[in-house]
Design a protein around this motif. Structure first.
Motif, short mmCIF file in Angstrom:
data_model
loop_
_atom_site.label_atom_id
_atom_site.label_comp_id
_atom_site.label_asym_id
_atom_site.label_seq_id
_atom_site.Cartn_x
_atom_site.Cartn_y
_atom_site.Cartn_z
N LYS B 55 26.77 18.19 37.63
CA LYS B 55 27.90 17.74 36.81
C LYS B 55 28.90 18.86 36.54
N ARG B 56 28.41 20.11 36.49
CA ARG B 56 29.24 21.30 36.27
C ARG B 56 30.06 21.20 34.99
N THR B 57 29.40 20.69 33.93
CA THR B 57 30.06 20.61 32.61
C THR B 57 29.93 21.96 31.90
N PRO B 58 30.67 22.12 30.77
CA PRO B 58 30.72 23.44 30.12
C PRO B 58 29.40 23.93 29.53
N GLU B 59 28.46 23.06 29.25
CA GLU B 59 27.22 23.52 28.60
C GLU B 59 26.56 24.62 29.39
N GLY B 60 26.12 25.63 28.65
CA GLY B 60 25.30 26.67 29.25
C GLY B 60 26.04 27.64 30.16
N GLN B 61 27.39 27.56 30.17
CA GLN B 61 28.13 28.47 31.05
C GLN B 61 28.60 29.70 30.29
N THR B 62 28.88 30.77 31.03
CA THR B 62 29.28 32.04 30.43
C THR B 62 30.71 32.41 30.83
N PHE B 63 31.25 33.36 30.08
CA PHE B 63 32.57 33.94 30.36
C PHE B 63 32.52 35.42 30.01
N HIS B 64 32.60 36.27 31.03
CA HIS B 64 32.63 37.72 30.82
C HIS B 64 34.09 38.15 30.79
N GLY B 65 34.53 38.74 29.69
CA GLY B 65 35.94 39.13 29.62
C GLY B 65 36.16 40.35 28.76
N ASP B 66 37.42 40.69 28.58
CA ASP B 66 37.87 41.80 27.71
C ASP B 66 37.40 43.19 28.15
N HIS B 67 37.11 43.32 29.44
CA HIS B 67 36.76 44.63 29.98
C HIS B 67 38.05 45.33 30.41
N ALA B 68 37.94 46.61 30.67
CA ALA B 68 39.01 47.34 31.35
C ALA B 68 38.67 47.36 32.85
N TYR B 69 39.70 47.46 33.68
CA TYR B 69 39.50 47.58 35.13
C TYR B 69 39.92 49.00 35.52
N ILE B 70 39.06 49.68 36.23
CA ILE B 70 39.26 51.09 36.54
C ILE B 70 39.28 51.30 38.05
N THR B 71 40.27 52.05 38.54
CA THR B 71 40.21 52.55 39.92
C THR B 71 40.13 54.06 39.85
N TYR B 72 39.38 54.65 40.77
CA TYR B 72 39.23 56.10 40.73
C TYR B 72 39.24 56.68 42.14
N LEU B 119 42.42 55.56 36.91
CA LEU B 119 43.53 54.75 36.40
C LEU B 119 42.96 53.54 35.66
N ILE B 120 43.45 53.35 34.44
CA ILE B 120 42.96 52.25 33.60
C ILE B 120 43.95 51.08 33.67
N ASP B 121 43.41 49.85 33.78
CA ASP B 121 44.14 48.66 33.32
C ASP B 121 43.38 48.25 32.05
N GLN B 122 44.03 48.31 30.91
CA GLN B 122 43.30 48.05 29.67
C GLN B 122 42.95 46.58 29.52
N PRO B 123 42.00 46.24 28.65
CA PRO B 123 41.62 44.83 28.48
C PRO B 123 42.83 43.94 28.20
N ARG B 124 42.84 42.80 28.85
CA ARG B 124 43.87 41.76 28.68
C ARG B 124 45.19 42.10 29.37
N ARG B 125 45.14 42.99 30.37
CA ARG B 125 46.35 43.43 31.05
C ARG B 125 46.11 43.56 32.55
N GLY B 126 47.03 43.06 33.35
CA GLY B 126 46.99 43.29 34.79
C GLY B 126 45.69 42.83 35.44
N ASN B 127 45.02 43.73 36.12
CA ASN B 127 43.77 43.36 36.79
C ASN B 127 42.59 43.25 35.83
N ALA B 128 42.85 43.48 34.55
CA ALA B 128 41.84 43.23 33.52
C ALA B 128 42.31 42.07 32.65
#
Lengths: 357, 357
Positions: B55-72, B119-128
């Motif tokens: 059914k792929r309904t919302p129950e039991g699903q996760t959301f990983h967010g608010d991280h920074a994205y880093i390239t080095y 190089l940082i992309d801070q949380p909620r910006r660009g590739n983060a």
């Protein structure tokens, strides 16, 4: 004494060319001749009126958006044709970078093999998020849906033998390589940006994934600087002659439809070598698991498309990895545990097509 | 014959070490020992219940967010302390990459000088952009407001002598290096991500810009792996002992306020070398042009802060570039036309503080 000095000089003359050929500090290092980033494509919104810099009201102000963001690296002694990597739905350039479990991605792998590498963030995605249309973004927990659609497993369980590391941090990194789309998908906007990229950089090989499979065909018919296309698990957007569009292929994930275009447009797809790869865990018969069954329908459509393009003189190959003995691949073969083997396949095809010069 | 061979061997022995020291194919190439990207920090939302993969309904699903994205990128023979570059408001890692007019940015410049670069992309910006809070994004034409706030000019006119190329394509690239924020700013989320980055990579020098100036001070007081901070045009968020918070400094762009923290927290800022740079076109007296006048107030607050930190034994320097004979810089000295000169200043300071080992 003169003889002594001449012999040392001769020794150095022998030593120097030997060193020149071995002149990389360490074979595993990257030697980069040029690297950078830029925006390409897009449009400008301009408000009527004249800008007042004291009041700073909206009159007369501009908004540049809907471009793609490109990062590139050109190695020393680069081959003639760079590889241009295009992510799929919900993804950005990260798709081609360090794998979720921390190994080298296709960018490093192909740089080390002497290819220039361009990574796209398509318009309205990631670092190209400056969209000209409004958007409402909601943090909807749906990662297990993606886990299934990406054929890593089903539910919370990994497929047996899947080419994906099963530790928590790998899944953490994998889920965090998604970013929202800022506004709807506009195929014109998206394909125009990539077409402008090829206009800017010249001929190259396009490498697509999933959603960008369709965008790739649509860009290739407008820009002949795309010399070839390698597509990993293209999802939709197969272009057929408008009188030969097959019926949609049904699946438990919904129907997979094709697109009709004028024959003159379609024929452009017969002019360039194209290879398509699909991974493992694709059901052979209709399956209630929509995450995997959608891929049965998409691969079936890909084979119809291959047959049609080739019928008109094209060069399309569809490789179903388990059928050539490569098992366990997900929707992301280029970042799976066996991605070096997957890279070898691509390199072999490029060589076969004379695209490795 | 034996003598002949030995002399050649000796010649090669002399030649080889000479070559090893010169063993870079071209001095302007980058030799990269390691490069990659990863997510750091963030949180996980988890819906109640169990996921149903059919059914792929919302129950039991996760959301990983608010991280920074880093390239080095780590060059061969890297110095001990890498530089960690943090963009400002409306920007992402592009700030430090190829300049709007196509020259090398601080990433390439410092890589070539042997520094590891993150190089940082801070949380909620660009590739983060994978934010855990909802957001509505509107494409609001406001680029002339930024043109003024960034002190490139006023209205549609460039400042005379500004260190910014005046062709249309430069402005096009400059405006397109902005991306939206996906949801509000959360200082805890943002500073925690950078703090976790330093936990992961170890000691380094933080380089901030504008809005991340404040975030930088707030991260340094929670993580002593930040060995030093170089801040370009910090805007707000100066931390004072809670009993010594100065009154806000008024400007035609609004008041610039400071933040009070417990003395034990404040004292951490006295333990590391800090340098702050401001560019040109900052009015000396209150000015009706808010784009520039805001910087008068911010620089004034920066000087009060310098004096307070140094009073308690710190090492803060504020450099107003025109006062040391460097004219024409905008809010972005590190990507202005004279950015090599600006880089030289930073390098000199790093060396002076023993951070170049």
């Amino acid at each position: 004494m003169i003889g002594f000095r001449r012999n040392h000089f001769l020794g150095a003359l022998i030593g120097i060319p030997l060193l020149m050929t071995a002149c990389v500090p360490n074979k595993s290092f990257l030697v980069i001749k040029d690297q950078g980033s830029f925006a390409v494509g897009g449009s400008v919104i301009k408000n009527e009126g004249t800008f007042d810099p004291i009041k700073r009201t909206p009159e007369g102000q501009t908004f540049h958006g809907d471009h793609a963001y490109i990062t590139y690296q050109i190695p020393a002694k680069a081959r003639q044709f760079p590889l241009i990597f295009w992510h799929g739905i919900g993804q950005f350039s990260k798709t081609w970078e360090t794998t979720p479990d921390g190994r080298e991605g296709f960018n490093n792998i192909f740089l080390k093999r002497g290819f220039g590498v361009y990574l796209i963030d398509q318009p309205r995605r990631g670092n190209a998020s400056r969209s000209t249309v409004p958007a409402t973004i909601n943090p909807t927990p749906d990662e297990q849906t993606w886990f299934g659609t990406f054929r890593v497993g089903i539910g919370y369980d990994y497929f047996p033998g899947v080419q994906f590391a099963k530790d928590e941090e790998t899944l953490n990194q994998y889920f965090r390589q998604m970013v929202p789309n800022i506004g709807g998908f506009d195929t014109e906007v998206i394909t125009n940006a990539t077409s402008k990229l090829f206009d800017k950089i010249g001929e190259g090989v396009l490498v697509t994934h999933s959603h960008s499979g369709g965008f790739g065909w649509a860009t290739a018919v407008k820009n002949s600087k795309i010399k070839a296309i390698a597509s990993y698990e293209p999802g939709s957007g197969f272009l057929f002659p408008e009188n030969e569009v097959p019926a949609p292929v049904e699946s438990s994930a919904g129907p997979v439809a094709a697109i009709g275009v004028p024959m003159s447009v379609f024929m452009k797809l017969t002019k360039i070598p194209i290879i398509i790869y699909y991974g493992d865990f694709i059901p052979e018969k209709p399956d209630p698991n929509p995450g995997a069954d959608g891929w049965r329908a998409r691969m079936e459509m890909a084979k119809k498309w291959r047959d049609t393009v080739n019928k008109y003189g094209g060069d399309v190959r569809v490789v179903h990895l388990p059928e050539i003995g490569i098992k366990g691949n997900t929707h992301f073969p280029f970042s799976d545990l066996n991605n070096v083997e997957i890279a070898n396949l691509l390199y072999k095809w490029l060589k076969e097509k004379g695209l490795d010069k």
